[in-house]
Design a protein around this motif. Sequence first.
Motif, mmCIF file in Angstrom:
data_model
loop_
_atom_site.group_PDB
_atom_site.id
_atom_site.type_symbol
_atom_site.label_atom_id
_atom_site.label_comp_id
_atom_site.label_asym_id
_atom_site.label_seq_id
_atom_site.Cartn_x
_atom_site.Cartn_y
_atom_site.Cartn_z
ATOM 1 N N LEU A 72 1.950 6.773 3.966
ATOM 2 C CA LEU A 72 1.658 5.473 3.369
ATOM 3 C C LEU A 72 1.842 4.363 4.405
ATOM 4 N N GLU A 73 0.799 3.586 4.583
ATOM 5 C CA GLU A 73 0.829 2.469 5.519
ATOM 6 C C GLU A 73 0.856 1.161 4.738
ATOM 7 N N ASN A 74 1.849 0.342 4.998
ATOM 8 C CA ASN A 74 1.904 -0.975 4.363
ATOM 9 C C ASN A 74 0.864 -1.877 5.016
ATOM 10 N N LYS A 75 -0.121 -2.267 4.208
ATOM 11 C CA LYS A 75 -1.257 -3.001 4.763
ATOM 12 C C LYS A 75 -1.839 -3.890 3.673
ATOM 13 N N PRO A 76 -1.265 -5.085 3.454
ATOM 14 C CA PRO A 76 -1.693 -5.941 2.346
ATOM 15 C C PRO A 76 -3.177 -6.276 2.344
ATOM 16 N N ALA A 77 -3.800 -6.336 3.529
ATOM 17 C CA ALA A 77 -5.201 -6.739 3.603
ATOM 18 C C ALA A 77 -6.150 -5.546 3.745
#
Length: 277
Positions: free
Chosen positions: A126-131
């Motif tokens: 899982l990669e935290n990537k809001p955009a």
Amino acid sequence: MIQSNYIKIFSTAAYHTFFDNGKCNCLHFIPNHKTDSILKKYGFRMTPVSNGFDLYSNTKSSLSDLLDYISKNTEQDYFEFDIKCSNPNFILFTALPINWIGAVNYSSQDPKNVNNNGKITLNQSLENKPASTHFGHLKIYFEDILKEQNTSDSVLFEINFTARATQWQYYFINKNAVQLNNPSITEKENIQFDGPQTVTIQTGESALLFTSNKTYITLSEKPKYKFDLISSSASTNQTNTKPKVIIKGLPVPDVSRIGIIENNDQNQVASPMYIYL
């Protein structure tokens, strides 16, 4: 006559325990720009299947020579696919962190992958990537394709998801003054509901709340559990009287509606259901 010599070099398939047949048909694998150029230029064919795709090669030389040639000429030694999701509720009914926003990534070189005779279960990262504009990404490296082809007849890269389990909450709003004597919800497969507890819901109305408490019930595409609201028809001095069924077959959770139980360090998820009597 042009002779076709397509050979399947690997397959990708996605599975999810939420769906009745186990197949996850709402994820779509789209080659990114550079991979799409490679597929078109070097004679590959990508064939979609219901829950993934098969990739074929059409080359007169060996696959090893072809992939080596591509790597040297493109400076890329993997196929990369963007993953798009066509189900807007996917994150809600899938066991992913509830407030997480980002991308789900898979790589054939992840050391946590599990290999079972050519079926490689890919580890989820899982990669935290809001955009993020995509649900996720998949990288299949050339060397892993060749390594697996040397040891097995077919190469399958498998992606697995697990359905979310939630606390089921039934809110009964008794607007019509239905007589309820010691109401309860039927027990099934050792699932017991606590309650009733008198609460006030967001509309300001009073409701009787039953919850599955610490029993978290797995969500599913097709209902696996059906509960009834029952009421005791016996007075306090009577015994062995059959309960009265007030509602047979209570609703099951709407996967688009979930709630957060903020009663400990780790947020837990609830499925609220509102029933007017």
